[in-house]
Scaffold this motif. Structure first.
Motif, mmCIF file in Angstrom:
data_model
loop_
_atom_site.group_PDB
_atom_site.id
_atom_site.type_symbol
_atom_site.label_atom_id
_atom_site.label_comp_id
_atom_site.label_asym_id
_atom_site.label_seq_id
_atom_site.Cartn_x
_atom_site.Cartn_y
_atom_site.Cartn_z
ATOM 1 N N CYS A 5 -122.982 -48.449 43.927
ATOM 2 C CA CYS A 5 -123.871 -47.325 43.612
ATOM 3 C C CYS A 5 -125.320 -47.790 43.534
ATOM 4 C CB CYS A 5 -123.460 -46.673 42.296
ATOM 5 S SG CYS A 5 -121.885 -45.824 42.397
ATOM 6 N N ILE A 6 -125.504 -48.951 42.960
ATOM 7 C CA ILE A 6 -126.856 -49.495 42.850
ATOM 8 C C ILE A 6 -127.433 -49.755 44.228
ATOM 9 C CG2 ILE A 6 -128.141 -51.548 42.129
ATOM 10 C CD1 ILE A 6 -126.241 -51.624 39.668
ATOM 11 N N LEU A 7 -126.645 -50.377 45.088
ATOM 12 C CA LEU A 7 -127.145 -50.679 46.428
ATOM 13 C C LEU A 7 -127.360 -49.422 47.257
ATOM 14 C CD1 LEU A 7 -125.204 -53.953 47.164
ATOM 15 C CD2 LEU A 7 -127.639 -53.675 46.801
ATOM 16 N N LEU A 8 -126.502 -48.436 47.063
ATOM 17 C CA LEU A 8 -126.745 -47.158 47.745
ATOM 18 C C LEU A 8 -128.049 -46.554 47.249
ATOM 19 C CD1 LEU A 8 -123.191 -45.554 47.839
ATOM 20 C CD2 LEU A 8 -124.537 -46.377 49.774
ATOM 21 N N GLY A 9 -128.335 -46.754 45.968
ATOM 22 C CA GLY A 9 -129.606 -46.289 45.415
ATOM 23 C C GLY A 9 -130.785 -46.994 46.052
ATOM 24 N N ILE A 10 -130.630 -48.284 46.305
ATOM 25 C CA ILE A 10 -131.700 -49.034 46.975
ATOM 26 C C ILE A 10 -131.935 -48.461 48.361
ATOM 27 C CG2 ILE A 10 -132.326 -51.247 48.022
ATOM 28 C CD1 ILE A 10 -130.913 -52.603 45.724
ATOM 29 N N MET A 102 -131.890 -52.767 39.635
ATOM 30 C CA MET A 102 -130.796 -51.974 40.202
ATOM 31 C C MET A 102 -130.368 -50.860 39.238
ATOM 32 S SD MET A 102 -130.278 -53.334 43.125
ATOM 33 C CE MET A 102 -131.965 -53.871 43.173
ATOM 34 N N GLU A 103 -130.286 -51.195 37.957
ATOM 35 C CA GLU A 103 -129.908 -50.195 36.949
ATOM 36 C C GLU A 103 -130.947 -49.080 36.871
ATOM 37 O OE1 GLU A 103 -129.345 -52.477 33.383
ATOM 38 O OE2 GLU A 103 -127.558 -53.458 34.180
ATOM 39 N N ASP A 104 -132.215 -49.459 36.926
ATOM 40 C CA ASP A 104 -133.282 -48.455 36.890
ATOM 41 C C ASP A 104 -133.199 -47.516 38.089
ATOM 42 O OD1 ASP A 104 -134.176 -49.602 34.549
ATOM 43 O OD2 ASP A 104 -135.915 -50.601 35.476
ATOM 44 N N MET A 105 -132.956 -48.087 39.270
ATOM 45 C CA MET A 105 -132.839 -47.251 40.476
ATOM 46 C C MET A 105 -131.624 -46.338 40.396
ATOM 47 S SD MET A 105 -134.059 -49.282 43.809
ATOM 48 C CE MET A 105 -134.253 -50.994 43.463
ATOM 49 N N ARG A 106 -130.526 -46.872 39.870
ATOM 50 C CA ARG A 106 -129.313 -46.077 39.732
ATOM 51 C C ARG A 106 -129.556 -44.913 38.774
ATOM 52 N NH1 ARG A 106 -126.022 -47.194 35.854
ATOM 53 N NH2 ARG A 106 -124.305 -45.798 35.602
ATOM 54 N N ALA A 107 -130.207 -45.195 37.649
ATOM 55 C CA ALA A 107 -130.502 -44.153 36.674
ATOM 56 C C ALA A 107 -131.431 -43.106 37.284
ATOM 57 C CB ALA A 107 -131.130 -44.760 35.422
ATOM 58 N N GLN A 108 -132.414 -43.551 38.023
ATOM 59 C CA GLN A 108 -133.351 -42.625 38.656
ATOM 60 C C GLN A 108 -132.616 -41.736 39.661
ATOM 61 O OE1 GLN A 108 -136.411 -44.393 41.114
ATOM 62 N NE2 GLN A 108 -137.878 -42.864 40.432
ATOM 63 N N ARG A 109 -131.706 -42.330 40.412
ATOM 64 C CA ARG A 109 -130.938 -41.557 41.396
ATOM 65 C C ARG A 109 -130.041 -40.542 40.697
ATOM 66 N NH1 ARG A 109 -126.219 -43.165 45.207
ATOM 67 N NH2 ARG A 109 -126.397 -41.515 46.731
ATOM 68 N N GLN A 110 -129.409 -40.935 39.606
ATOM 69 C CA GLN A 110 -128.525 -40.026 38.877
ATOM 70 C C GLN A 110 -129.308 -38.863 38.249
ATOM 71 O OE1 GLN A 110 -126.406 -42.555 36.121
ATOM 72 N NE2 GLN A 110 -124.683 -42.786 37.532
ATOM 73 N N ASN A 111 -130.567 -39.091 37.979
ATOM 74 C CA ASN A 111 -131.409 -38.036 37.400
ATOM 75 C C ASN A 111 -132.110 -37.224 38.469
ATOM 76 O OD1 ASN A 111 -130.803 -38.692 34.723
ATOM 77 N ND2 ASN A 111 -132.341 -40.300 34.692
ATOM 78 N N GLY A 112 -131.622 -37.301 39.704
ATOM 79 C CA GLY A 112 -132.203 -36.515 40.778
ATOM 80 C C GLY A 112 -133.459 -37.105 41.350
ATOM 81 N N GLY A 113 -133.660 -38.406 41.198
ATOM 82 C CA GLY A 113 -134.884 -39.059 41.658
ATOM 83 C C GLY A 113 -134.934 -39.318 43.137
ATOM 84 N N GLY A 118 -140.527 -36.317 40.010
ATOM 85 C CA GLY A 118 -141.319 -37.233 39.214
ATOM 86 C C GLY A 118 -140.843 -38.643 39.047
ATOM 87 N N GLY A 119 -140.951 -39.477 40.027
ATOM 88 C CA GLY A 119 -140.709 -40.908 39.844
ATOM 89 C C GLY A 119 -142.054 -41.601 39.754
ATOM 90 N N GLY A 120 -142.197 -42.482 38.785
ATOM 91 C CA GLY A 120 -143.497 -43.100 38.614
ATOM 92 C C GLY A 120 -143.464 -44.597 38.728
ATOM 93 N N ASN A 121 -143.015 -45.152 39.853
ATOM 94 C CA ASN A 121 -142.965 -46.604 39.997
ATOM 95 C C ASN A 121 -144.313 -47.076 40.355
ATOM 96 O OD1 ASN A 121 -140.238 -45.686 40.083
ATOM 97 N ND2 ASN A 121 -139.689 -47.747 40.724
#
Length: 121
Positions: A5-10, A102-113, A118-121
């Motif tokens: 899931c993390i890598l799919l998020g990447i 990876m966890e941050d990206m996964r969380a962002q993806r799960q929150n519709g990111g 609103g993603g603020g990287n």
């Protein structure tokens, strides 16, 4: 499963950052080099991993004929193996930072990111 899931998020983030185009293996590795302060040797090894992954991913995509479920289940082991190879190259401190990234990206993806929201990287 989490790693996949993390890598799919990447991959999703890479497409979003690249204007809808996938980042090249070199671009992905350079991004990691910047974020994790990789050495040139580490970056070169990761480029090889990402190039191999990209070739296998493309063949899986072709073989799946648009069947997203088949593609996802075939890519899961590939992404897990690639992630393990990358982790093996990193120092313990880099591994910690990589896992957090990876966890941050996964969380962002799960929150519709994944969209224009609103993603603020």
């Amino acid at each position: 499963m989490l790693t996949c899931c993390i890598l799919l998020g990447i991959a999703t983030m890479s497409r979003a950052q690249g204007g809808g185009m996938r980042m090249s293996p070199e671009d992905r590795a350079k991004q990691l080099q910047t974020q994790l302060k990789l050495s040139d040797d580490q970056t070169a090894k990761i480029i090889v991993i990402y190039k191999t992954q990209a070739a296998k991913r493309d063949s899986i995509r072709t073989a799946s004929n648009g069947d997203r479920d088949a593609m996802r289940s075939a890519m899961m082991p590939l992404m897990q193996a690639s992630n393990k190879q990358v982790m093996d190259i990193l120092t313990p401190d880099q591994q910690t930072a990589y896992k957090k990234m990876m966890e941050d990206m996964r969380a962002q993806r799960q929150n519709g990111g994944g969209g224009g929201g609103g993603g603020g990287n």
